[in-house]
Motif scaffolding. Sequence first.
Motif, mmCIF file in Angstrom:
data_model
loop_
_atom_site.group_PDB
_atom_site.id
_atom_site.type_symbol
_atom_site.label_atom_id
_atom_site.label_comp_id
_atom_site.label_asym_id
_atom_site.label_seq_id
_atom_site.Cartn_x
_atom_site.Cartn_y
_atom_site.Cartn_z
ATOM 1 N N HIS A 1 39.817 52.489 61.840
ATOM 2 C CA HIS A 1 40.018 51.209 61.164
ATOM 3 C C HIS A 1 38.681 50.515 60.879
ATOM 4 C CE1 HIS A 1 40.967 46.912 60.666
ATOM 5 N NE2 HIS A 1 42.037 47.380 60.053
ATOM 6 N N SER A 2 37.727 50.598 61.794
ATOM 7 C CA SER A 2 36.423 49.971 61.570
ATOM 8 C C SER A 2 35.699 50.606 60.393
ATOM 9 C CB SER A 2 35.557 50.087 62.834
ATOM 10 O OG SER A 2 36.059 49.274 63.867
ATOM 11 N N ILE A 3 35.753 51.925 60.308
ATOM 12 C CA ILE A 3 35.077 52.625 59.209
ATOM 13 C C ILE A 3 35.767 52.330 57.882
ATOM 14 C CG2 ILE A 3 34.265 54.854 58.370
ATOM 15 C CD1 ILE A 3 32.995 53.923 60.991
ATOM 16 N N ALA A 4 37.104 52.260 57.903
ATOM 17 C CA ALA A 4 37.844 51.924 56.684
ATOM 18 C C ALA A 4 37.486 50.515 56.211
ATOM 19 C CB ALA A 4 39.347 52.027 56.944
ATOM 20 N N THR A 5 37.286 49.590 57.155
ATOM 21 C CA THR A 5 36.936 48.214 56.795
ATOM 22 C C THR A 5 35.532 48.143 56.209
ATOM 23 O OG1 THR A 5 38.351 47.440 58.605
ATOM 24 C CG2 THR A 5 36.864 45.839 57.629
ATOM 25 N N ILE A 6 34.611 48.928 56.751
ATOM 26 C CA ILE A 6 33.256 48.996 56.178
ATOM 27 C C ILE A 6 33.337 49.461 54.724
ATOM 28 C CG2 ILE A 6 31.046 50.234 56.267
ATOM 29 C CD1 ILE A 6 31.489 50.325 59.367
ATOM 30 N N ASN A 7 34.095 50.523 54.491
ATOM 31 C CA ASN A 7 34.249 51.045 53.133
ATOM 32 C C ASN A 7 34.848 49.991 52.205
ATOM 33 O OD1 ASN A 7 34.463 53.628 51.309
ATOM 34 N ND2 ASN A 7 36.448 52.628 51.161
ATOM 35 N N SER A 8 35.894 49.286 52.673
ATOM 36 C CA SER A 8 36.562 48.274 51.843
ATOM 37 C C SER A 8 35.641 47.090 51.572
ATOM 38 C CB SER A 8 37.845 47.804 52.538
ATOM 39 O OG SER A 8 38.756 48.872 52.709
ATOM 40 N N ALA A 9 34.824 46.728 52.569
ATOM 41 C CA ALA A 9 33.892 45.620 52.380
ATOM 42 C C ALA A 9 32.854 45.955 51.312
ATOM 43 C CB ALA A 9 33.216 45.277 53.702
ATOM 44 N N TYR A 10 32.373 47.198 51.291
ATOM 45 C CA TYR A 10 31.402 47.588 50.266
ATOM 46 C C TYR A 10 32.044 47.595 48.880
ATOM 47 C CZ TYR A 10 27.157 48.570 52.865
ATOM 48 O OH TYR A 10 25.997 48.415 53.583
ATOM 49 N N LEU A 11 33.288 48.012 48.789
ATOM 50 C CA LEU A 11 33.992 47.970 47.504
ATOM 51 C C LEU A 11 34.118 46.528 47.014
ATOM 52 C CD1 LEU A 11 36.834 50.609 48.058
ATOM 53 C CD2 LEU A 11 34.800 50.847 46.618
ATOM 54 N N GLU A 12 34.404 45.611 47.943
ATOM 55 C CA GLU A 12 34.525 44.196 47.588
ATOM 56 C C GLU A 12 33.173 43.616 47.194
ATOM 57 O OE1 GLU A 12 36.853 40.750 46.973
ATOM 58 O OE2 GLU A 12 37.424 42.841 47.337
ATOM 59 N N LEU A 13 32.116 44.074 47.855
ATOM 60 C CA LEU A 13 30.768 43.580 47.576
ATOM 61 C C LEU A 13 30.367 43.857 46.131
ATOM 62 C CD1 LEU A 13 28.573 42.162 49.257
ATOM 63 C CD2 LEU A 13 27.633 44.416 49.791
ATOM 64 N N ILE A 14 30.799 45.000 45.612
ATOM 65 C CA ILE A 14 30.442 45.417 44.259
ATOM 66 C C ILE A 14 31.006 44.469 43.200
ATOM 67 C CG2 ILE A 14 30.822 47.229 42.532
ATOM 68 C CD1 ILE A 14 30.648 49.251 44.866
ATOM 69 N N LYS A 15 32.182 43.909 43.479
ATOM 70 C CA LYS A 15 32.862 43.113 42.453
ATOM 71 C C LYS A 15 32.915 41.612 42.737
ATOM 72 C CE LYS A 15 37.389 44.052 44.550
ATOM 73 N NZ LYS A 15 38.706 44.709 44.400
ATOM 74 N N THR A 16 32.468 41.190 43.917
ATOM 75 C CA THR A 16 32.663 39.793 44.300
ATOM 76 C C THR A 16 31.777 38.828 43.527
ATOM 77 O OG1 THR A 16 32.772 38.275 46.168
ATOM 78 C CG2 THR A 16 30.955 39.843 46.161
ATOM 79 N N GLU A 17 32.275 37.621 43.350
ATOM 80 C CA GLU A 17 31.496 36.510 42.805
ATOM 81 C C GLU A 17 30.971 35.623 43.925
ATOM 82 O OE1 GLU A 17 30.721 35.560 39.502
ATOM 83 O OE2 GLU A 17 31.309 37.631 39.120
ATOM 84 N N ASP A 18 31.286 35.998 45.166
ATOM 85 C CA ASP A 18 30.931 35.144 46.295
ATOM 86 C C ASP A 18 29.424 35.065 46.521
ATOM 87 O OD1 ASP A 18 33.530 34.344 47.028
ATOM 88 O OD2 ASP A 18 33.888 36.273 47.994
ATOM 89 N N ILE A 19 28.674 36.109 46.149
ATOM 90 C CA ILE A 19 27.219 36.063 46.317
ATOM 91 C C ILE A 19 26.627 34.969 45.437
ATOM 92 C CG2 ILE A 19 25.062 37.364 46.104
ATOM 93 C CD1 ILE A 19 26.708 39.918 46.563
ATOM 94 N N LYS A 20 27.121 34.851 44.221
ATOM 95 C CA LYS A 20 26.665 33.790 43.325
ATOM 96 C C LYS A 20 26.995 32.419 43.914
ATOM 97 C CE LYS A 20 27.303 31.952 38.642
ATOM 98 N NZ LYS A 20 28.023 32.111 37.346
ATOM 99 N N LYS A 21 28.223 32.274 44.445
ATOM 100 C CA LYS A 21 28.625 31.002 45.047
ATOM 101 C C LYS A 21 27.743 30.673 46.252
ATOM 102 C CE LYS A 21 33.501 31.544 43.752
ATOM 103 N NZ LYS A 21 34.871 31.789 44.280
ATOM 104 N N LEU A 22 27.414 31.700 47.038
ATOM 105 C CA LEU A 22 26.554 31.497 48.207
ATOM 106 C C LEU A 22 25.206 30.922 47.781
ATOM 107 C CD1 LEU A 22 25.724 31.805 51.178
ATOM 108 C CD2 LEU A 22 25.194 34.204 50.697
#
Length: 384
Positions: free
Chosen positions: A271-292
């Motif tokens: 589950h931890s490794i799956a979450t790492i993978n999912s977080a990287y997928l989200e990082l690619i498309k997120t607008e949250d970095i701009k908001k940060l």
Amino acid sequence: MKTFPKKLLDKLQKRKTDNAFRELSNTDLLIDFSSNDYLGFSKSEAIFNQSHDYLVGHNMKQNGSTGSRLLSGNHNLYHLAETVLCEFHKSEAALIFNSGYDANIGFFSSVPQRHDIILYDEYIHASIRDGISMSHANAYKFAHNDLSDLDSLLKRHSDTILDSSISIYVVTESVFSMDGDSPDLETLVQLCTNYHAHLVVDEAHAIGVFGDQGKGLIQELGLERQLFARIVTFGKALGTHGAAILGSEQLKSYLVNFSRSLIYTTALPPHSIATINSAYLELIKTEDIKKLHENIHHFRDELRNKSLELYFIKSHSAIQCAIVPGNDLVKKLAKKINDSGYSVKPILSPTVPNGQERLRFCIHSFNSKEEISEVLQLFATFVA
């Protein structure tokens, strides 16, 4: 029950006397200006659901890894995640560890050899210091972000090891966790190149914050091929757990064979490794970095508007620190802000040097501009 050892009791009492005693607390009900969850990924329902679907899709319906990576714990998700890391971070190889602490003690306790030289920034993270203390190398600190001081040390030690098998390792962070500032990485790389030193950079607080798609400061500057190793962690902006060392295939093979914090610990569960993978997928498309970054800019603007810049260390990262000397004073100030509904943590000595105690404000993509203005107004009121 046996009496608790007197030496330990004395150390606890000294912490209390110095007002440096640590206790666990729960700040879930407060507005978050203290966590490393810069993008809010730790509470992302999308990442949670993607991780579940990823496990089901790979027929990994198990709770634990069952053993160390060298025994039974190296499930297939590790290979998939390390491939993602290599592609995302432009690295020849990646090796996942259970935490940033494990990665740093595993690297620094095993890679530098007897008589090798380690030159480290005086503000380097405790996990790196612990790893260095476990090695057999000779270690020397240089003044924080002072590349002239580092140059002097490099010159002194390079002169003594010419034509020998001794290696020099230079260690820094791309964003320092207690100050939020950064070294001149381009000049640092050139220095290490000139002296044939191996540069190691911990990117814990840069991943997810700086660079295209949050790839970090090293990639933003195009320096990834000139480093010996990078440490990236997943417990900050990526909102999950674990870390990885990025470098050559030879470095990965060496760590698999000699890094004790990898060899002798149960591997992360699927589950931890799956979450790492999912977080990287989200990082690619997120607008949250701009908001940060919009929120970081608003924070800095408010410091100027409220004439508070004098208190704060200059930083363009998500970590903004106000120097409030003395454990007593900084703890009282933090409590006043906490009692007003905002979670801001005091950083006490001995974590930082005496006289450098501070309030550490962590900025997030999910903080509103009104919250940022209000917490700084509270600070201004209480320090007036």
